[in-house]
Design an enzyme around this catalytic site. Structure first.
Site, PDB file in Angstrom:
ATOM      1  N   HIS A 106       0.830  -1.216   0.000  1.00 57.65           N
ATOM      2  CA  HIS A 106       0.000   0.000   0.000  1.00 57.65           C
ATOM      3  C   HIS A 106       0.860   1.261   0.000  1.00 57.65           C
ATOM      4  CE1 HIS A 106      -3.957  -1.495  -0.273  1.00 57.65           C
ATOM      5  NE2 HIS A 106      -3.853  -2.281   0.772  1.00 57.65           N
ATOM      6  N   ASP A 164       0.054  -4.608   5.523  1.00 56.02           N
ATOM      7  CA  ASP A 164      -0.996  -5.522   5.071  1.00 56.02           C
ATOM      8  C   ASP A 164      -0.936  -5.666   3.550  1.00 56.02           C
ATOM      9  OD1 ASP A 164      -1.671  -2.774   4.985  1.00 56.02           O
ATOM     10  OD2 ASP A 164      -3.773  -3.256   4.600  1.00 56.02           O
ATOM     11  N   GLU A 165      -1.524  -6.722   3.069  1.00 57.24           N
ATOM     12  CA  GLU A 165      -1.792  -6.914   1.641  1.00 57.24           C
ATOM     13  C   GLU A 165      -0.571  -6.735   0.747  1.00 57.24           C
ATOM     14  OE1 GLU A 165      -5.303  -4.419   0.951  1.00 57.24           O
ATOM     15  OE2 GLU A 165      -6.552  -6.046   1.735  1.00 57.24           O
ATOM     16  N   ALA A 166       0.508  -7.437   1.086  1.00 57.18           N
ATOM     17  CA  ALA A 166       1.682  -7.458   0.206  1.00 57.18           C
ATOM     18  C   ALA A 166       1.456  -8.542  -0.845  1.00 57.18           C
ATOM     19  CB  ALA A 166       2.944  -7.726   1.015  1.00 57.18           C
ATOM     20  N   ASP A 216      -1.213  -9.673   8.729  1.00 57.68           N
ATOM     21  CA  ASP A 216      -1.190 -10.473   7.505  1.00 57.68           C
ATOM     22  C   ASP A 216       0.001 -11.446   7.395  1.00 57.68           C
ATOM     23  OD1 ASP A 216      -2.802  -8.137   7.259  1.00 57.68           O
ATOM     24  OD2 ASP A 216      -2.893  -8.393   5.082  1.00 57.68           O
TER      25      ASP A 216
END
Ligand SMILES: *[C@@H]1O[C@H](CO)[C@@H](O)[C@H](O)[C@H]1NC(C)=O
Ligand SMILES: *[C@@H]1O[C@H](CO)[C@@H](O)[C@H](O)[C@H]1NC(C)=O
Ligand SMILES: *[C@@H]1O[C@H](CO)[C@@H](O)[C@H](O)[C@H]1NC(C)=O
Ligand SMILES: *[C@@H]1O[C@H](CO)[C@@H](O)[C@H](O)[C@H]1NC(C)=O
Length: 512
Positions: A106, A164-166, A216
């Site tokens: 992000h 988060d969200e790699a 995550d």
């Protein structure tokens, strides 16, 4: 019910401090619709009055970064004086203020730019930083240190480093180079090394600062690996999930796994921005269900940890830097108020809602049902924007529900009829008038909305909202209305067919 479960519940009864959350932290996602300073301060005051204990400020591109990063900050970014003003106000209110700086993924606001495009993990996608490249670490540490140095002028016990969200990893050339040499081709090792370096830097530069990060990367991490990089000591994971069924989505074993490495854990629920990327009305119910589920998660799993007494109520404003706006602050004040009650008391009834309603400046006759439906007349900061959006929804509903209009459209104002402006005025005149009335009301709503929005936000917000949400409806009515006018000017038509047969286009043209 198992004996174990009974035991936990009875403990909760004995000591209310043991159960539910001591710290409720409200998230500001400044990657969309950042509030102007005056509104920001009003929001902080209301948040404090509603019983939240702190705020999580995700500055994104709105922070007045200096040096290299200054090249890519938002044109509307706050000034240093603005930031100090905001932080001072929060401190005055006794709110815990936690900055959030993304350190892995992000990072769109940086990586989208020409200046930093070569630091992408996958050159096609501007999300994850190429962490094998030391320049990425430098950028991250620069951002983290600038933010924390500003925040440390005030009491600042925490920093959140995102992570988060790699979704991409091990793709960029630098990664491919270091992976076999330093990490035995294990991308999680590389991520942990990176995060551990960032957390270490914070802890050394600002001793006593606790580093939070989204959970995550820990979900399926072997505890030995977490320990090898000292992340069990360096960070506190924040488990986040915005659904109603947390028993399924955050299974018991997940919590056990976390407890093997961590003594403390935080939760992450939502009060807005998790009900569809372009939702613009807060339906509240999904958030109430989510926060009720979080209350129960705490009850069930806190015995696994020394501390599980803090929760972040996220309030997403975009799903990512490129995504559309979702529910704005003004549509979500009641959701925040009620969900704060849910997190501390589980049940919301007229009595528990009373303080919330007073804080939101509601008429004393306001009922909980009205609050839940958003049909109240409460006058919290920003209520004019909420009211204008509500007016729009009501008008759109009314039009969508005008069955007689749509029946006539189906018979006499299809695309073909509009294309060649050929129809029976006996049927379309009246719907033309309905379009006209609706357009006139829309003009008023748009005017009110823009004025109200420009009070709270920078002007790009009203523009984006009107273009995305209102104009598709407006333009469709306008197009239909113009067709009806053109049909009204026709006095005669050529014989059918009006389409096809090779020369149909000519015929259509002659009809115009
Ligand atoms: C890592 O991957 C490369 C290329 O696939 C391979 O040649 C190498 O043997 C691997 N190294 C280890 C430690 O597994
Ligand atoms: C932390 O990072 C900053 C910015 O890169 C750097 O100036 C500082 O020396 C680092 N501190 C430590 C202890 O590594
Ligand atoms: C628990 O951790 C193991 C690895 O240590 C992983 O394989 C498993 O999927 C995890 N379980 C859950 C529910 O996250
Ligand atoms: C439109 O119809 C829906 C479904 O029948 C109803 O729930 C809604 O209240 C109606 N809205 C208006 C403005 O009439």
């Amino acid at each position: 019910m198992s004996l174990h479960k009974l035991f936990v519940i009875s403990l909760c009864f004995i000591s209310t401090i043991l159960c539910s959350y001591r710290n409720a932290i409200v998230h500001f996602d400044l990657k969309g619709a950042p509030p102007k300073v005056a509104y920001f301060k009003q929001l902080l005051t209301t948040i404090g009055d509603l019983g939240a204990t702190g705020v999580l400020l995700e500055w994104e591109d709105m922070f007045p970064f200096k040096g290299d990063l200054a090249r890519v900050v938002n044109g509307n970014a706050y000034t240093e004086e603005n930031v100090i003003d905001i932080l001072q106000h929060a401190q005055l209110l006794g709110l815990e203020v936690i900055p959030l700086v993304q350190s892995l993924a992000h990072m769109e606001w940086i990586l989208k730019t020409e200046e930093y495009a070569d630091l992408r993990e996958d050159e096609r996608y501007p999300m994850v930083a190429c962490i094998g490249d030391q320049r990425s670490l430098k950028v991250v540490l620069d951002a983290v240190n600038q933010i924390i140095s500003m925040h440390s002028k005030f009491s600042s016990k925490y920093i959140h480093i995102g992570a988060d969200e790699a979704f991409q990893i091990g793709i960029c050339d630098a990664d491919k180079e270091v992976l076999p040499i330093k990490y035995g081709n294990d991308t999680l090792r590389m991520i942990f090394d990176h995060l551990s370096t960032v957390a270490n830097n914070v802890t050394r530069e600002y001793p006593g600062t606790k580093v939070l990060m989204w959970f995550d990367e820990f979900r399926s991490a072997p505890p030995e690996l977490v320990q090898e990089y000292y992340l069990n000591e360096l960070v506190v994971p924040v488990a986040w999930k915005y659904t109603a069924n947390l028993d399924k989505d955050l299974p018991e074993q997940m919590w056990r796994n976390l407890s093997y490495s961590f003594k403390e854990v935080w939760g992450g629920s939502a009060f807005k921005g998790a009900d569809g990327p372009s939702a613009y009305w807060n339906r509240m119910k999904p958030y109430i269900l989510n926060n009720k589920a979080w209350y129960l998660q705490n009850e069930k799993h806190q015995h696994l940890f020394d501390r599980f007494d803090s929760i972040i109520l996220t309030g997403w404003q975009r799903y990512d830097h490129f995504a559309s706006l979702c529910e704005l602050w003004p549509t979500s004040m009641s959701s925040l108020a009620l969900n704060l009650i849910v997190l501390s008391k589980f049940h919301v009834d007229d009595e528990t809602a009373d303080l919330a309603m007073r804080t939101l400046n509601c008429p004393i006759t306001t009922t909980l049902d009205q609050l839940l439906a958003g049909s109240d007349r409460c006058r919290f900061p920003g209520y004019r924007v909420r009211d204008a959006i509500r007016d729009y929804i009501q008008l759109k509903n009314f039009f969508d529900n005008s069955t007689w209009v749509h029946n006539r459209e189906n018979g006499w104002l299809q695309s073909s009829q509009m294309r060649i402006a050929a129809s029976n005025p006996y049927y379309v005149d009246a719907i033309g008038q309905a379009y006209g009335r609706t357009l006139k009301k829309l003009d008023t709503i748009i005017k009110n909305l823009r004025i109200a929005m420009d009070d709270l936000f920078f002007e790009d917000v009203a523009e984006e909202f009107v273009v995305d949400i209102i104009m598709p409806f407006y333009d469709d009515l306008k197009r239909r209305s113009e067709s009806v006018s053109r049909i009204g000017t026709k006095r005669s038509y050529i014989p059918r067919p009006w389409f096809g047969n090779g020369n149909g286009n000519n015929r259509a043209a002659r009809l115009k």
